[in-house]
Design an enzyme around this catalytic site. Structure first.
Site, mmCIF file in Angstrom:
data_model
loop_
_atom_site.group_PDB
_atom_site.id
_atom_site.type_symbol
_atom_site.label_atom_id
_atom_site.label_comp_id
_atom_site.label_asym_id
_atom_site.label_seq_id
_atom_site.Cartn_x
_atom_site.Cartn_y
_atom_site.Cartn_z
ATOM 1 C CD GLU A 26 -2.781 -0.675 2.483
ATOM 2 O OE1 GLU A 26 -4.234 -0.500 2.038
ATOM 3 O OE2 GLU A 26 -3.224 -0.705 3.418
ATOM 4 C CE LYS A 65 -11.059 -1.143 2.952
ATOM 5 N NZ LYS A 65 -10.727 -0.981 4.688
ATOM 6 C CB CYS A 113 -9.462 18.830 -13.391
ATOM 7 S SG CYS A 113 -11.145 18.986 -13.445
ATOM 8 N N GLY A 152 -30.184 67.455 -9.583
ATOM 9 C CA GLY A 152 -29.059 67.408 -9.094
ATOM 10 C C GLY A 152 -28.277 67.215 -10.347
#
Length: 903
Positions: free
Chosen positions: A203, A210, A316, A597
């Site tokens: 491993e 497993k 990715c 304004g």
């Protein structure tokens, strides 16, 4: 959306309250519990705490199963789970507990991601990330902090490497298929193996062994595959051998326990369900790249069973074993679990400064995401404008030696209108000596909620040695008064944290007062909730009050920035004090108003906000509010906001509005209206005054300096425009453009066209702008051919710097000139590298080409003015002013150098 089955949200408190049911409290009693039941209770409490941490804070209420007259501690197992949740031993930083009779409460402060012990915290807290990675010979579950760093790294990697070549992104990815460097691949290619055979490798990070379960083989595989596939895909790929023990001995799975095809099926089905998230633009958006082999295992020449090998390619971006385990709570939705996409977006929220290089140059950060609650949006104001600290000092200044009533004018007005109000309020707050009482005719409307007409006023007390208290004052007793006050206080608390970014402990207490009642203390009894909050929820000094008031400034003055759509993330800007004072006017008291304004002073922003206020004040639908302007582009811009009906003046005059649902009218850019189709002002006034007992709103925004024609405007005489307000602070334009505006304003003032009232010219003296934003202002004389090349070259440079067609406007003097020359500019742009990558549809959709008059009321970062010469000489400077005021950052005025176009 997955909601929590056993956590209930209570709605009768001015704070988020989750009821967690019956819980055993106390170390001794919890140790006697059945372990399974103790774990279930712990999970329930931890999930409720996670939801509140992520949702602005609140409290967990539970019924104690063990009756105790004396206070007891929570229990070590519960404390440990809460410490693990916040990734800190300082449990009191986020939690406080209190026992009241047989009720036990956990008070939860909002999560904030401020660095602790040198580590940056993730944006939200989670019980599990469901992200795994390989480490030596193990798969490791990433905690929230590790997941945060992993996701940031993936995002950074994709940003720095636009190619989608996975082998280039992840080191070692190209070694998977090499027989020499990876003997596991040779076994993977095998067609048969021997029972008891010892593999020549062990491993590692890339290889995991497993054994098959003796029972329920398929269920066992469904349980183990997600975590290993996530670990391999998120690291550098690898091989999962199912049927090999930890000594590298092949055992397989007996053929009597499983068939070959179901093995492959369970692998495919399990992997297909794994959640993935892409930061990149991968074509295989939902796919983990893997290959499965079911290899025959023989014993003494006979088929014994099967070995299953899954070869996983590096991914990715990010692969999860399941959706992350993170909860949120909403008063309406209840407690719900975030899905994968929501969780990732909250963990690695978009950084607006990274999205725009010019943001940090031109804007000042008022609230960033590095030390703020999870729901907060970044808040910026243009450089040179008031900082939130300055706005707080201007609007909500705290004096150390007395309690101040603000706004003073409103307080005087209310006391004059309502006998007994002054005595009632002063009686309630007589024990407070330092702080502010902030009055409003409706705090609900201020918070974008619906007004309750029976309310005389609301008063928010921010005082020393007290939590914030919201008083609602009614004329007569009203059963719904407490509900209104609670709902308003709840919204205010949520917004102080989730919009204003307040990171301290906070809850807004409530009290309903009635002018007609003889004893308000008896009839209304203080807070709606009998829960007594810890003293840590009191504001202990002036600094804490100011911190809370600065969060309140953001709550009241924020608006969604026009930059949000360009940057792909929501950014909030702040109104100026001048803008806010106009916006905070009582609509019931100010049914008609003329707002004058100057260019770039934010008239359209105020118009949009006032329509939202109309909707809440008068409980009306958007189709009862009409916005009228002169030009179609501005009409379309407002219509897209879904806050009103929007029409041009011509449409307004042609259509029959008197009998339909319109009750309130907002007119924008009114200086460019004319009476060629009839008297628009009288028509608008007639509609809004149709109901004599309750006339509608008619607010008119205009700037005489930007008048672009010599016709009669239809506006009432200047002296009859009452009441009147002025916006004189320019908030849109960079320094050099503002300087040019000032020059043009002076020229218009000194030599005004005959249709501009003399009285309006005095506004020039109030002109000022926010200094500190660099920009460009150039005036150039060119032939038409060179002018076309000049614009194409400049646009190509801007496109290379990340600007889009939506950031640029090319404006002609008239619509006729735009139609005549637009194709020449487009043709030249197509020859340039960046523009050639854009289709004509995207450029046309951006309304990049237009006339100066049609673009009135809108703005762009970059504006080119193409030979801006007015056909009517008296308004030449007005036209130039209108052109220049559209540009926020860069302004290029190009005149034709040929005799026919010479300026």
């Amino acid at each position: 959306m997955e909601t929590h089955p056993s956590l209930e949200v209570k709605g009768s408190c001015p704070d988020l309250t989750i009821y967690a049911g019956e819980v055993t409290i106390g170390e001794e009693d919890r140790n006697k519990m059945d372990p399974k039941k103790r774990k279930m209770e712990k999970t329930r409490i931890t999930e409720a705490a996670c939801a509140l941490l992520n949702s602005g804070g609140g409290l967990i209420a539970m019924q104690m199963t063990n009756k105790s007259e004396h206070p007891v501690e929570m229990g070590q197992d519960l404390e440990k789970s809460l410490r693990e949740l916040i990734m800190s031993s300082n449990i009191q930083g986020f939690f406080e507990t209190k026992q009241q009779q047989d009720q036990f409460y956990i008070f939860v402060k909002s999560w904030s991601c401020s660095p602790e012990d040198g580590f940056t915290k993730p944006r939200i807290c989670s019980l599990g990330s469901s992200l795994y990675c390989g480490s030596l010979t193990s798969k490791v579950a990433m905690d929230s902090r590790e997941a945060f760093d992993f996701l940031k790294g993936k995002k950074r990697c994709v940003k720095c490497s636009p190619t989608d070549d996975r082998a280039n992104k992840i080191p070692g990815a190209t070694c998977q298929n090499s027989l020499v460097s990876n003997p596991a691949f040779e076994i993977f290619q095998s067609k048969k193996l021997e029972y008891g055979q010892c593999l020549l490798f062990s491993e590692s990070t890339f290889i995991q062994f497993k054994q098959f379960s003796t029972k329920h083989v398929q269920e066992y595989m469904k349980n183990i595959i997600p975590e290993y596939i996530s670990a391999f895909a998120n690291t550098q790929g690898g091989y999962l051998f199912i049927g090999v023990d930890d000594k590298s001995i092949i055992l397989g799975c007996p053929k009597d326990n499983v068939d070959r095809d179901p093995l492959k099926t369970v692998v495919n089905e399990t992997i297909s369900k794994l959640p993935v998230f892409h930061f990149c633009s991968s074509k295989d958006k939902d796919k983990v790249s893997y290959e499965t082999r079911v290899i025959d295992v023989f014993q003494e020449g006979n088929l014994y069973g099967y070995l299953c090998v899954i070869k996983v390619e590096p991914f990715c971006c990010a692969v999860f074993s399941e959706a992350p385990i993170s909860w949120m709570v909403d008063k309406e939705k209840g407690v719900y679990r975030l899905n994968t996409e929501e969780w990732v977006h909250m963990m690695v929220d978009v950084d607006p400064e990274a999205a725009s290089k010019n943001l940090s140059k031109d804007f000042e950060c008022q609230l960033n995401l590095s030390n703020s609650p999870p729901h907060c949006r970044p808040v910026y104001s243009k450089k040179g404008l008031e900082h939130k600290v300055d706005l707080q000092q201007h609007l909500f200044q705290v004096s150390p030696d007395h309690l101040k009533y603000t706004p003073e004018a409103l307080w005087s007005e209310l006391c004059f209108e309502h006998e007994g109000l002054e005595d009632l309020v002063k009686q309630q707050i007589r024990s407070f000596s330092c702080g502010l009482l902030i009055l409003s005719r409706s705090w609900a409307v201020d918070l974008n909620l619906e007004e309750k007409q029976e309310v005389i006023c609301d008063a928010l007390l921010i005082a020393e040695n007290s939590p914030p208290i919201l008083y609602t004052i009614l004329g007569e007793q009203d059963e719904q008064g407490q509900d209104y006050c609670t709902r308003t206080a709840f919204t205010l608390k949520q917004k102080l944290v989730n919009t204003g970014g307040y990171t301290g402990r906070v809850c807004v207490m409530t009290k309903v007062l009635c002018l007609s009642s003889q004893n308000n203390n008896k009839t209304n009894g203080g807070s709606v909730s009998p829960i007594i909050y810890p003293s840590s929820y009191n504001l202990t000094n002036i600094q804490e009050m100011q911190d809370l008031l600065q969060a309140l400034v953001i709550v009241l003055l924020n608006f969604r920035s026009f930059l949000s759509d360009q940057l792909g993330c929501e950014i909030l800007n702040l109104l100026t004090a001048q803008q806010y004072e106009i916006l905070s006017k009582s609509l019931r008291k100010t049914r008609e108003l003329f707002v004058h304004g100057l260019p770039g002073s934010g008239k359209t922003i105020i118009a949009m906000r006032i329509m939202e206020k109309i909707r809440n004040t008068f409980h009306c639908e958007t189709d009862k509010i009409l916005y009228i302007c002169e030009n179609q582009p501005l009409r379309d811009f407002i219509q897209a906001k879904n806050i009103c009906q929007a029409v041009t003046r011509k449409t307004f005059m042609k259509e029959y509005f008197e009998t339909n649902r319109i009750q309130h009218i907002i007119v924008d850019e009114a200086q460019n209206f004319c009476t060629e189709d009839g008297n628009w002002y009288e028509k608008a006034k007639g509609i809004t005054r149709r109901m004599k007992c309750c006339p509608g709103i008619l607010w008119i925004f205009l700037d005489y300096f930007q008048t672009s024609h010599l016709k009669k405007s239809g506006l009432p005489n200047f002296l009859c425009q009452f009441p009147k307000e002025e916006l004189t602070q320019v908030v849109r334009n960079a320094d050099k453009i503002a300087e040019f505006l000032q020059q043009e304003l002076r020229k218009i003032r000194d030599n005004p066209p005959f249709n501009i009232p003399q009285g309006s010219l005095s506004m020039f003296h109030g002109f000022y702008w926010a200094h500190g934003v660099s920009g460009t202002h150039e005036i150039t004389y060119l032939t038409l051919e060179k002018m076309v090349s000049y614009v194409a070259d400049k646009c190509d440079v801007f496109f290379s710097k990340g600007y889009s067609p939506q950031d640029i406007a090319v404006l002609f003097s008239t619509d006729r000139e735009k139609k005549a020359y637009e194709h020449m500019f487009l043709r030249e742009m197509r020859k340039r590298k960046r523009a050639s990558q854009m289709n004509d549809e995207s450029i046309c959709h951006s309304n990049m080409f237009d006339s100066i008059r049609r673009f009135s009321g809108l703005e762009r970062s970059i504006v080119f003015g193409i030979n801006p010469i007015a056909t009517e000489q008296p308004i030449s400077h007005n036209l130039l002013l209108c052109l220049a005021s559209r540009a926020m950052k860069h302004l290029y005025i190009l005149y034709l150098s040929t005799p026919e176009g010479q300026s």
